[in-house]
Design a protein around this motif. Structure first.
Motif, PDB file in Angstrom:
ATOM      1  N   PHE A 269       0.856  -1.194   0.000  1.00  0.00           N
ATOM      2  CA  PHE A 269       0.000   0.000   0.000  1.00  0.00           C
ATOM      3  C   PHE A 269       0.891   1.242   0.000  1.00  0.00           C
ATOM      4  N   PHE A 270       1.052   1.818  -1.165  1.00  0.00           N
ATOM      5  CA  PHE A 270       1.933   2.976  -1.335  1.00  0.00           C
ATOM      6  C   PHE A 270       1.148   4.265  -1.093  1.00  0.00           C
ATOM      7  N   PHE A 271       1.607   5.043  -0.139  1.00  0.00           N
ATOM      8  CA  PHE A 271       0.940   6.315   0.130  1.00  0.00           C
ATOM      9  C   PHE A 271       1.593   7.442  -0.640  1.00  0.00           C
ATOM     10  N   GLU A 272       1.789   7.204  -1.910  1.00  0.00           N
ATOM     11  CA  GLU A 272       2.448   8.179  -2.778  1.00  0.00           C
ATOM     12  C   GLU A 272       2.221   7.660  -4.193  1.00  0.00           C
ATOM     13  N   PRO A 273       1.339   8.342  -4.945  1.00  0.00           N
ATOM     14  CA  PRO A 273       0.925   7.790  -6.242  1.00  0.00           C
ATOM     15  C   PRO A 273       2.075   7.529  -7.209  1.00  0.00           C
ATOM     16  N   ASN A 274       3.156   8.333  -7.111  1.00  0.00           N
ATOM     17  CA  ASN A 274       4.281   8.122  -8.022  1.00  0.00           C
ATOM     18  C   ASN A 274       4.939   6.762  -7.864  1.00  0.00           C
ATOM     19  N   ALA A 330       8.744  10.242   3.639  1.00  0.00           N
ATOM     20  CA  ALA A 330       8.769  11.175   4.778  1.00  0.00           C
ATOM     21  C   ALA A 330       8.914  12.633   4.367  1.00  0.00           C
ATOM     22  N   GLN A 331       9.650  12.864   3.292  1.00  0.00           N
ATOM     23  CA  GLN A 331      10.021  14.225   2.915  1.00  0.00           C
ATOM     24  C   GLN A 331       8.922  14.875   2.081  1.00  0.00           C
ATOM     25  N   PRO A 332       8.325  15.940   2.563  1.00  0.00           N
ATOM     26  CA  PRO A 332       7.304  16.590   1.737  1.00  0.00           C
ATOM     27  C   PRO A 332       7.929  17.242   0.514  1.00  0.00           C
ATOM     28  N   PRO A 333       7.283  17.142  -0.635  1.00  0.00           N
ATOM     29  CA  PRO A 333       7.833  17.746  -1.853  1.00  0.00           C
ATOM     30  C   PRO A 333       7.777  19.274  -1.783  1.00  0.00           C
ATOM     31  N   ARG A 334       8.691  19.912  -2.464  1.00  0.00           N
ATOM     32  CA  ARG A 334       8.704  21.376  -2.587  1.00  0.00           C
ATOM     33  C   ARG A 334       8.178  21.760  -3.955  1.00  0.00           C
ATOM     34  N   PRO A 335       7.579  22.950  -4.150  1.00  0.00           N
ATOM     35  CA  PRO A 335       7.147  23.836  -3.076  1.00  0.00           C
ATOM     36  C   PRO A 335       5.942  23.266  -2.326  1.00  0.00           C
ATOM     37  N   ARG A 336       5.796  23.694  -1.075  1.00  0.00           N
ATOM     38  CA  ARG A 336       4.641  23.276  -0.297  1.00  0.00           C
ATOM     39  C   ARG A 336       3.377  23.932  -0.854  1.00  0.00           C
ATOM     40  N   LEU A 337       2.276  23.320  -0.570  1.00  0.00           N
ATOM     41  CA  LEU A 337       0.986  23.886  -0.987  1.00  0.00           C
ATOM     42  C   LEU A 337       0.092  23.929   0.236  1.00  0.00           C
TER      43      LEU A 337
ATOM     44  N   ALA B 119       3.356  16.920  -5.237  1.00  0.00           N
ATOM     45  CA  ALA B 119       4.187  16.980  -6.443  1.00  0.00           C
ATOM     46  C   ALA B 119       3.318  17.033  -7.694  1.00  0.00           C
ATOM     47  N   TYR B 120       2.301  16.201  -7.702  1.00  0.00           N
ATOM     48  CA  TYR B 120       1.403  16.147  -8.858  1.00  0.00           C
ATOM     49  C   TYR B 120       0.662  17.473  -9.032  1.00  0.00           C
ATOM     50  N   LEU B 121       0.166  18.015  -7.936  1.00  0.00           N
ATOM     51  CA  LEU B 121      -0.544  19.294  -8.000  1.00  0.00           C
ATOM     52  C   LEU B 121       0.370  20.409  -8.503  1.00  0.00           C
ATOM     53  N   ASN B 122       1.598  20.414  -8.020  1.00  0.00           N
ATOM     54  CA  ASN B 122       2.548  21.417  -8.504  1.00  0.00           C
ATOM     55  C   ASN B 122       2.791  21.282 -10.003  1.00  0.00           C
ATOM     56  N   ASP B 123       2.920  20.031 -10.460  1.00  0.00           N
ATOM     57  CA  ASP B 123       3.096  19.796 -11.893  1.00  0.00           C
ATOM     58  C   ASP B 123       1.900  20.337 -12.676  1.00  0.00           C
ATOM     59  N   VAL B 124       0.714  20.081 -12.164  1.00  0.00           N
ATOM     60  CA  VAL B 124      -0.491  20.535 -12.867  1.00  0.00           C
ATOM     61  C   VAL B 124      -0.517  22.067 -12.938  1.00  0.00           C
ATOM     62  N   LEU B 125      -0.196  22.727 -11.823  1.00  0.00           N
ATOM     63  CA  LEU B 125      -0.209  24.197 -11.827  1.00  0.00           C
ATOM     64  C   LEU B 125       0.822  24.752 -12.811  1.00  0.00           C
ATOM     65  N   ASN B 126       1.999  24.170 -12.812  1.00  0.00           N
ATOM     66  CA  ASN B 126       3.030  24.630 -13.758  1.00  0.00           C
ATOM     67  C   ASN B 126       2.581  24.446 -15.200  1.00  0.00           C
ATOM     68  N   PHE B 127       1.951  23.320 -15.436  1.00  0.00           N
ATOM     69  CA  PHE B 127       1.468  23.028 -16.776  1.00  0.00           C
ATOM     70  C   PHE B 127       0.418  24.058 -17.204  1.00  0.00           C
ATOM     71  N   LEU B 128      -0.491  24.371 -16.300  1.00  0.00           N
ATOM     72  CA  LEU B 128      -1.530  25.355 -16.628  1.00  0.00           C
ATOM     73  C   LEU B 128      -0.913  26.720 -16.914  1.00  0.00           C
ATOM     74  N   LYS B 129       0.110  27.056 -16.125  1.00  0.00           N
ATOM     75  CA  LYS B 129       0.807  28.334 -16.343  1.00  0.00           C
ATOM     76  C   LYS B 129       1.420  28.400 -17.728  1.00  0.00           C
ATOM     77  N   GLN B 130       2.077  27.300 -18.112  1.00  0.00           N
ATOM     78  CA  GLN B 130       2.746  27.260 -19.416  1.00  0.00           C
ATOM     79  C   GLN B 130       1.767  27.235 -20.578  1.00  0.00           C
ATOM     80  N   GLN B 131       0.699  26.453 -20.417  1.00  0.00           N
ATOM     81  CA  GLN B 131      -0.115  26.107 -21.577  1.00  0.00           C
ATOM     82  C   GLN B 131      -1.336  26.990 -21.779  1.00  0.00           C
TER      83      GLN B 131
END
Lengths: 441, 441
Positions: A269-274, A330-337, B119-131
């Motif tokens: 069970f991966f708690f990180e879609p990537n 454990a490490q939250p991705p940057r930038p934070r949201l 990470a995914y949300l950040n990617d989506v926002l960047n994509f929207l900015k670019q496109q």
């Protein structure tokens, strides 16, 4: 540089106890000593010699070749299936993320040809036509340990026809990775393709740290040095004779215990879609290594939080036939949201307004663990320090070593796959018209 | 126009017999009659009223709205999780194929925001900015039955902030699909968002033929008329009282029989890689509907031919705790591809030179069925006539009806998911600081 350590946590309230781990450790001690000997003697004749791969003598050479080959190419096509492709895919896609809109320009575009599907192949050919003007823009990496893999030979044939139709200068664009002296090796040698070797003793699903994984990953700008370093750190930990400090031993003991308790399904069970693709690699490793002699655990892959809206109900209220391995980063991705106040939606988001998105997801993860513990559903927890080459190297090595430990406890061979050959020979007979097709009546 | 029919084949040599099917049919007859009554009386108060959705009165209205909304938008973002998203994803991605390089221009680009991942949300926002240059190029479809789905509200909040920062004219770009009078409904009404209704009685995983699936699919240029027609054809078949002509009844009987025989895992083995996402939808449908009161079957998803190099070994030589549902597509895709003679590779491809790629894959499929039959591994076979809206409509309806039939046989409620609520409330408490985080010791 010291690694940021992967952490394995377990809870001993389900009956999976330190005592059980200690007992398992005693059984495994002779095997651990044998592995240490293989390492010390640089014995590359045994299947366990995949442990020697991370000594990394070939790294510089592989990197140089990979950089040279990718220089002109805009597109890398990796032709391989199962162990020839899944490890590379797992590392590459985990690091790059699944969202590929607009990202293609940053890296060489990458196509994993891991299936022989007419629609998919047609799409790939059309794409190559549109996107490349000459064969020099394409690098094909053909990987097959035996050199006889049906699907990969089909895919190579179709691509080769395409390259041939377009020009003559393309032999430089093919790298073949196979066992020394396989028929494919001999053919590639005759044709002057670039050749890399898969060590004979290492079976496909344990080959990710050989040229099988390292060459394409280096071409795709993955830091294979760090990957190997992570794997090596973990390998050394997993040879530790003090059971409490040996994560692969603890993980193997947990799986061993699970099967004894009738938990025939292992939910990863991966708690990180990537990490989904990492689950596919793991599924193959576990299923193919351990499905023998009536033994075996069925690996499933779940993703948080999405699958809390699906398989969570089954895990909690269905048959108690599962153990779970949670994987969290454990490490939250940057930038934070963070969730900003929105006057329009105040009521709807009141409970998490102002919170950080990562913090919310972590709270969900904590709540899920809590519910599992309360319902006495057995689980173990793997915390990756971050999503990085180093972390992934640790994770992959941990899983491979836990798998061979469990196979040893079950007295089965973790390295062969006799059943897989069954369908292959039959398919050849059907194609040759020697066996009639299947009939339902 | 008559549909090309989906075909269900079963083999009765494993003990799963016509007699067993007939007996199961007798048990289900009263339920089938009840369903017919729900249909006849247009009774929309019951959860089974998802069967009424395919009467399609709202199709024209939905299409018009969808075309109008998508006209200016280049990108459609669907915010939803579980039943609010999986059905739409399954249909869209199956029809469009998984290879998305270079295809984006043909259709509106599509982002499924079905997870809250930083990470995914950040990617989506960047994509929207670019496109995109203006908010008018983006259409957001927010789907939540209850209107309180944590992940979807997070995602909407983050996107909303983005739209707000960029301009003022964006309310026209949001379509909200939720239950009438939910808090989200009320909010959306106040804010003048476009609103569509999810029928109260229909639960998420049975809602694909309501506006939940139809609106975004229409916007994405999927032929929802044909989808509905396929579903309706199948619905009528599955209300057939003559058991031999009722595919959902046969499928339910097979699953019922499997569980009685200790087959606690159902492997949904798709011999067509594009159907993988369909497997995810199915996994949710089965796990969430049937995981109740200690009952349940663990659904797994395998893909041919790739998983023959992985889970095949486990299925054949591991514990005999699985039944398999093979799914095959009868119609070979165009253009055909064949394996041309290559002098360089003659020896390597001798056994299939000149063969058609589809023909080879079909031979592999035949051989796999042969091996399963020989090893007495129980299976059933679903043949889709082609990959089309009509076919998918048939497949989805078949699976939903088989699921509610099995639930009826097990005397469980196929429509609720009490366990799923457990983690949600706990997560809210943790966020509010009312519960301390999980501790491993």
């Amino acid at each position: 540089m010291a690694s940021k350590n992967l952490i394995l946590n377990y809870k001993n309230k389900f009956g999976f106890s330190d005592k059980f781990i200690a007992k398992t450790g005693k059984h495994l001690l002779p095997y651990i000593q044998k592995l240490k000997k293989i390492l010390k003697e640089k014995d590359n004749q045994r299947p366990e010699s995949f442990l020697n791969l991370v000594e990394s003598q070939i790294l510089i050479e592989i990197k140089r070749l990979a950089y040279q080959k990718i220089k002109e190419a805009k597109i890398l096509i990796l032709i391989g299936i199962g162990g020839s492709s899944l490890g590379t895919q797992a590392i590459y896609e985990t690091l790059r993320g699944e969202f590929n809109f607009g990202k293609e320009k940053k890296f060489p575009q990458t196509i994993f040809l891991d299936k022989s599907n007419v629609a998919y192949l047609n799409d790939v050919l059309n794409f190559l036509k549109q996107q490349t003007k000459s064969n020099r823009e394409i690098l094909i990496v053909l990987i097959s340990k035996s050199g006889t893999t049906l699907e990969s030979l089909i895919n190579f044939n179709v691509l080769w026809q395409f390259l041939k139709r377009r020009g003559t200068n393309f032999k430089n664009n093919v790298v073949v990775i196979t066992e020394r002296n396989s028929l494919l090796w001999q053919t590639a040698e005759k044709e002057n393709f670039t050749l890399l070797e898969i060590p004979k003793a290492v079976s496909g699903r344990y080959s990710v740290f050989s040229s099988v994984g390292l060459f394409p990953l280096a071409a795709l700008k993955i830091n294979i040095q760090k990957l190997i370093e992570g794997a090596k750190t973990m390998r050394n930990k997993c040879l530790e004779e003090n059971v409490k400090d040996n994560p692969a031993l603890i993980l193997a003991a947990f799986l061993f215990w699970s099967q004894q308790k009738g938990k025939t399904i292992i939910d990863n069970f991966f708690f990180e879609p990537n990490l989904e693709i990492l689950g596919k690699w793991l599924r193959q490793l576990l299923a193919e290594s351990l499905g023998k002699n009536g033994r075996g655990l069925t690996p499933t892959v779940s993703l948080g939080t999405a699958d809390l809206h699906s398989v969570f109900q089954l895990s909690l209220a269905g048959p108690r036939n599962k153990s779970t391995i949670f994987v969290f980063v454990a490490q939250p991705p940057r930038p934070r949201l963070s969730i900003k106040p929105l006057p329009e939606f105040k009521k709807l988001i009141s409970s998490f307004q102002g919170k950080d998105v990562f913090e919310i997801i972590e709270a969900v993860y904590q709540s899920v663990k809590n519910v599992y513990a309360k319902k006495k559903l057995p689980f173990i927890e793997i915390i990756l320090p971050e999503i990085s080459e180093d972390s992934l190297g640790q994770f992959l090595m941990l899983q491979m070593m836990a798998t061979i430990f469990l196979a040893k406890l079950w007295k089965i061979n973790a390295f062969n796959q006799p059943a897989v050959e069954l369908y292959k020979s039959l398919a050849r007979k059907i194609l040759a018209g020697k066996v009639k097709k299947f009939n339902n009546d």
